[in-house]
Design a protein around this motif. Structure first.
Motif, PDB file in Angstrom:
ATOM      1  N   ALA A  11       0.828  -1.211   0.000  1.00 12.58           N
ATOM      2  CA  ALA A  11       0.000   0.000   0.000  1.00 12.58           C
ATOM      3  C   ALA A  11       0.865   1.265   0.000  1.00 12.58           C
ATOM      4  O   ALA A  11       1.953   1.298   0.562  1.00 12.58           O
ATOM      5  N   VAL A  12       0.337   2.289  -0.662  1.00 10.19           N
ATOM      6  CA  VAL A  12       0.976   3.602  -0.677  1.00 10.19           C
ATOM      7  C   VAL A  12       0.039   4.547   0.072  1.00 10.19           C
ATOM      8  O   VAL A  12      -1.170   4.552  -0.147  1.00 10.19           O
ATOM      9  N   LEU A  13       0.601   5.336   0.987  1.00 13.63           N
ATOM     10  CA  LEU A  13      -0.170   6.323   1.733  1.00 13.63           C
ATOM     11  C   LEU A  13       0.246   7.721   1.280  1.00 13.63           C
ATOM     12  O   LEU A  13       1.395   7.942   0.897  1.00 13.63           O
ATOM     13  N   TYR A  14      -0.703   8.658   1.366  1.00 11.59           N
ATOM     14  CA  TYR A  14      -0.454  10.040   0.955  1.00 11.59           C
ATOM     15  C   TYR A  14      -0.806  10.975   2.109  1.00 11.59           C
ATOM     16  O   TYR A  14      -1.693  10.676   2.912  1.00 11.59           O
ATOM     17  N   ARG A  15      -0.113  12.109   2.157  1.00 13.71           N
ATOM     18  CA  ARG A  15      -0.459  13.144   3.124  1.00 13.71           C
ATOM     19  C   ARG A  15      -0.264  14.506   2.478  1.00 13.71           C
ATOM     20  O   ARG A  15       0.510  14.668   1.532  1.00 13.71           O
ATOM     21  N   ALA A  16      -0.995  15.475   3.026  1.00 16.15           N
ATOM     22  CA  ALA A  16      -0.870  16.858   2.573  1.00 16.15           C
ATOM     23  C   ALA A  16       0.096  17.578   3.495  1.00 16.15           C
ATOM     24  O   ALA A  16       0.001  17.461   4.710  1.00 16.15           O
ATOM     25  N   VAL A  17       1.035  18.306   2.897  1.00 18.43           N
ATOM     26  CA  VAL A  17       1.958  19.146   3.651  1.00 18.43           C
ATOM     27  C   VAL A  17       1.564  20.577   3.324  1.00 18.43           C
ATOM     28  O   VAL A  17       1.706  21.024   2.180  1.00 18.43           O
ATOM     29  N   ILE A  18       1.018  21.269   4.308  1.00 21.91           N
ATOM     30  CA  ILE A  18       0.503  22.622   4.098  1.00 21.91           C
ATOM     31  C   ILE A  18       1.391  23.612   4.815  1.00 21.91           C
ATOM     32  O   ILE A  18       1.679  23.445   6.009  1.00 21.91           O
ATOM     33  N   VAL A  19       1.823  24.642   4.091  1.00 22.59           N
ATOM     34  CA  VAL A  19       2.632  25.708   4.683  1.00 22.59           C
ATOM     35  C   VAL A  19       1.745  26.940   4.749  1.00 22.59           C
ATOM     36  O   VAL A  19       1.329  27.483   3.718  1.00 22.59           O
ATOM     37  N   LYS A  20       1.457  27.369   5.980  1.00 19.42           N
ATOM     38  CA  LYS A  20       0.618  28.550   6.206  1.00 19.42           C
ATOM     39  C   LYS A  20       1.548  29.714   6.538  1.00 19.42           C
ATOM     40  O   LYS A  20       2.303  29.645   7.497  1.00 19.42           O
ATOM     41  N   THR A  21       1.480  30.772   5.731  1.00 14.97           N
ATOM     42  CA  THR A  21       2.318  31.944   5.942  1.00 14.97           C
ATOM     43  C   THR A  21       1.405  33.111   6.315  1.00 14.97           C
ATOM     44  O   THR A  21       0.487  33.451   5.556  1.00 14.97           O
ATOM     45  N   TYR A  22       1.654  33.695   7.465  1.00 18.13           N
ATOM     46  CA  TYR A  22       0.827  34.789   7.968  1.00 18.13           C
ATOM     47  C   TYR A  22       1.428  36.139   7.585  1.00 18.13           C
ATOM     48  O   TYR A  22       2.634  36.246   7.278  1.00 18.13           O
ATOM     49  N   ALA A  23       0.614  37.177   7.620  1.00 14.43           N
ATOM     50  CA  ALA A  23       1.021  38.525   7.207  1.00 14.43           C
ATOM     51  C   ALA A  23       2.217  39.031   8.004  1.00 14.43           C
ATOM     52  O   ALA A  23       3.032  39.806   7.484  1.00 14.43           O
ATOM     53  N   THR A  29       4.110  24.896   9.298  1.00 11.84           N
ATOM     54  CA  THR A  29       3.888  23.738   8.436  1.00 11.84           C
ATOM     55  C   THR A  29       3.069  22.706   9.205  1.00 11.84           C
ATOM     56  O   THR A  29       3.400  22.366  10.339  1.00 11.84           O
ATOM     57  N   VAL A  30       1.990  22.243   8.577  1.00 15.40           N
ATOM     58  CA  VAL A  30       1.140  21.208   9.184  1.00 15.40           C
ATOM     59  C   VAL A  30       0.998  20.058   8.193  1.00 15.40           C
ATOM     60  O   VAL A  30       1.127  20.240   6.986  1.00 15.40           O
ATOM     61  N   HIS A  31       0.733  18.875   8.747  1.00 13.71           N
ATOM     62  CA  HIS A  31       0.559  17.675   7.930  1.00 13.71           C
ATOM     63  C   HIS A  31      -0.836  17.128   8.175  1.00 13.71           C
ATOM     64  O   HIS A  31      -1.279  17.030   9.322  1.00 13.71           O
ATOM     65  N   GLU A  32      -1.525  16.770   7.102  1.00 16.61           N
ATOM     66  CA  GLU A  32      -2.854  16.172   7.211  1.00 16.61           C
ATOM     67  C   GLU A  32      -2.852  14.847   6.465  1.00 16.61           C
ATOM     68  O   GLU A  32      -2.303  14.731   5.396  1.00 16.61           O
TER      69      GLU A  32
END
Length: 166
Positions: A11-23, A29-32
């Motif tokens: 099996a292959v698993l996937y995740r989202a790597v989100i980089v949130k940049t504020y003003a 960086t968060v992982h979902e």
């Protein structure tokens, strides 16, 4: 939360790597995930990009997806549950001599957290007053710190075939 993601050996698993940049310049960086396909992971990146764009305050989000093939390993067995310790402790005691000691051993197999005072009270209820007094004296000598298992050892060490040593 558990997910039914069809874990085949390859099996292959996937995740989202989100980089949130504020003003103010702060970046987080968060992982979902994990997800069983790339689509749900891409959807999470898109969600955060759109969510931050709607704010219109200088915040931004971006990201990418990652994949892996997990390697499963057996986890060591857990320590025994506390509820099994009373019967384990009772089983560890050598076969006690005398009916008073047998009575305490039987009670230890049924009860959890039995104190030496409880063992003495049980003996009095069944007519073993000398043995009970011996345990009570030891409870006092130990400032109240005497378990039923220790009381059983005390009786076993001072009793041979039901007779008291002088």
């Amino acid at each position: 939360m558990a997910r039914g993601i069809g874990m085949q050996p390859d099996a292959v698993l996937y995740r989202a790597v989100i980089v949130k940049t504020y003003a103010d310049g702060e970046a987080v960086t968060v992982h979902e995930g994990p997800y069983d396909g790339p689509g749900p992971a891409r959807a999470r990146v898109t969600f955060w990009q759109n969510h931050f764009a709607e704010r219109d305050n200088g915040d931004a989000a971006g990201g990418h997806i990652e994949h892996c093939r997990p390697v499963w390993e057996k986890v060591p067995d857990a320590a025994p549950h506390p509820s099994t310790r009373a019967t384990t402790a009772a089983a560890e005691v050598k076969t006690p001599a005398g009916p008073a000691a047998q009575l305490i051993l039987a009670a230890m197999k049924e009860r959890r957290g039995m104190h030496g005072k409880h063992a003495a009270d049980l003996l009095v209820q069944h007519g073993y007053t000398e043995e009970a007094e011996q345990i009570r004296c030891e409870v006092r000598a130990q400032s109240g710190h005497l378990s039923a298992k220790q009381a059983l050892h005390l009786l076993s060490s001072t009793t041979t075939k039901g007779e008291h040593h002088a």
